[in-house]
Motif scaffolding. Structure first.
Motif, short mmCIF file in Angstrom:
data_model
loop_
_atom_site.label_atom_id
_atom_site.label_comp_id
_atom_site.label_asym_id
_atom_site.label_seq_id
_atom_site.Cartn_x
_atom_site.Cartn_y
_atom_site.Cartn_z
N ASP A 121 0.87 -1.17 0.00
CA ASP A 121 0.00 0.00 0.00
C ASP A 121 0.90 1.22 0.00
O ASP A 121 1.78 1.36 0.85
N ALA A 122 0.69 2.08 -0.95
CA ALA A 122 1.52 3.27 -1.06
C ALA A 122 1.00 4.37 -0.16
O ALA A 122 -0.20 4.61 -0.09
N VAL A 123 1.91 5.00 0.54
CA VAL A 123 1.57 6.15 1.37
C VAL A 123 2.36 7.33 0.82
O VAL A 123 3.58 7.27 0.73
N VAL A 124 1.65 8.35 0.46
CA VAL A 124 2.29 9.53 -0.10
C VAL A 124 2.18 10.66 0.91
O VAL A 124 1.08 11.05 1.30
N TRP A 125 3.32 11.15 1.38
CA TRP A 125 3.34 12.24 2.35
C TRP A 125 3.13 13.55 1.62
O TRP A 125 3.60 13.75 0.51
N SER A 126 2.42 14.44 2.25
CA SER A 126 2.18 15.75 1.67
C SER A 126 2.37 16.81 2.73
O SER A 126 1.89 16.65 3.86
N PRO A 127 3.05 17.91 2.40
CA PRO A 127 3.22 18.99 3.38
C PRO A 127 1.89 19.65 3.73
O PRO A 127 1.79 20.34 4.72
N GLN A 128 0.86 19.41 2.95
CA GLN A 128 -0.44 20.01 3.21
C GLN A 128 -1.09 19.48 4.49
O GLN A 128 -2.01 20.09 5.00
N THR A 129 -0.61 18.35 4.99
CA THR A 129 -1.20 17.78 6.20
C THR A 129 -0.27 17.89 7.41
O THR A 129 -0.55 17.33 8.45
N ASP A 130 0.82 18.59 7.26
CA ASP A 130 1.80 18.72 8.33
C ASP A 130 2.00 20.21 8.64
O ASP A 130 2.55 20.96 7.83
N ASN A 131 1.53 20.65 9.80
CA ASN A 131 1.57 22.07 10.15
C ASN A 131 2.98 22.65 10.13
O ASN A 131 3.18 23.79 9.70
N GLN A 132 3.97 21.90 10.59
CA GLN A 132 5.35 22.40 10.58
C GLN A 132 5.84 22.61 9.16
O GLN A 132 6.52 23.60 8.87
N SER A 133 5.49 21.70 8.27
CA SER A 133 5.90 21.85 6.87
C SER A 133 5.19 23.02 6.21
O SER A 133 5.80 23.75 5.42
N ILE A 134 3.93 23.19 6.54
CA ILE A 134 3.20 24.33 5.99
C ILE A 134 3.86 25.64 6.41
O ILE A 134 4.07 26.54 5.60
N GLN A 135 4.24 25.73 7.69
CA GLN A 135 4.88 26.94 8.18
C GLN A 135 6.24 27.14 7.53
O GLN A 135 6.61 28.26 7.15
N ALA A 136 7.02 26.06 7.37
CA ALA A 136 8.34 26.16 6.75
C ALA A 136 8.22 26.64 5.30
O ALA A 136 8.97 27.51 4.86
N LEU A 137 7.26 26.08 4.56
CA LEU A 137 7.07 26.50 3.17
C LEU A 137 6.60 27.95 3.10
O LEU A 137 7.03 28.72 2.24
N SER A 138 5.74 28.33 4.03
CA SER A 138 5.27 29.71 4.08
C SER A 138 6.43 30.67 4.35
O SER A 138 6.53 31.73 3.74
N ASN A 139 7.30 30.29 5.28
CA ASN A 139 8.46 31.12 5.59
C ASN A 139 9.40 31.26 4.38
O ASN A 139 9.92 32.35 4.11
N LEU A 140 9.60 30.16 3.66
CA LEU A 140 10.44 30.20 2.46
C LEU A 140 9.85 31.13 1.41
O LEU A 140 10.57 31.91 0.78
N LEU A 141 8.54 31.04 1.23
CA LEU A 141 7.88 31.90 0.26
C LEU A 141 7.99 33.37 0.66
O LEU A 141 8.30 34.23 -0.17
N ALA A 142 7.79 33.66 1.94
CA ALA A 142 7.89 35.04 2.42
C ALA A 142 9.31 35.57 2.23
O ALA A 142 9.49 36.72 1.79
N THR A 143 10.31 34.76 2.51
CA THR A 143 11.70 35.16 2.34
C THR A 143 12.00 35.42 0.86
O THR A 143 12.64 36.42 0.52
N ALA A 144 11.52 34.54 -0.01
CA ALA A 144 11.74 34.71 -1.44
C ALA A 144 11.08 35.99 -1.95
O ALA A 144 11.65 36.72 -2.76
#
Length: 83
Positions: A54-77
């Motif tokens: 059974d394949a499990v695909v991780w997504s940052p959309q379900t991980d609050n820490q990843s969402i914040q990290a991606l948001s921070n990267l976007l803001a910095t960019a």
């Protein structure tokens, strides 16, 4: 059958069956290109394990820490682009 004709059927597949389809298509295209991905016993074993897993695909959309990290990267960019 054309690609457009296949799309409605593919969209009805389960997540696991879509991943199996990807696997099948990868092997088919590789074979058409002259590559044999099923040559050794270890590769066959791996392919059998993939087919039975059974394949499990991780997504940052379900991980609050990843969402914040991606948001921070976007803001910095954006800040760097506006500087």
């Amino acid at each position: 059958m054309t690609f457009i004709q296949v799309l409605p059927t593919v969209s009805q597949l389960s997540h696991q069956d879509k991943l199996r389809l990807i696997h099948f298509l990868l092997l088919a295209v590789a074979k058409e290109e002259g590559c044999n991905l099923e040559t050794s016993d270890s590769e066959n074993t791996l392919l059998e394990q993939l087919a039975a897993t059974d394949a499990v695909v991780w997504s940052p959309q379900t991980d609050n820490q990843s969402i914040q990290a991606l948001s921070n990267l976007l803001a910095t960019a954006q800040e760097q682009a506006n500087a």
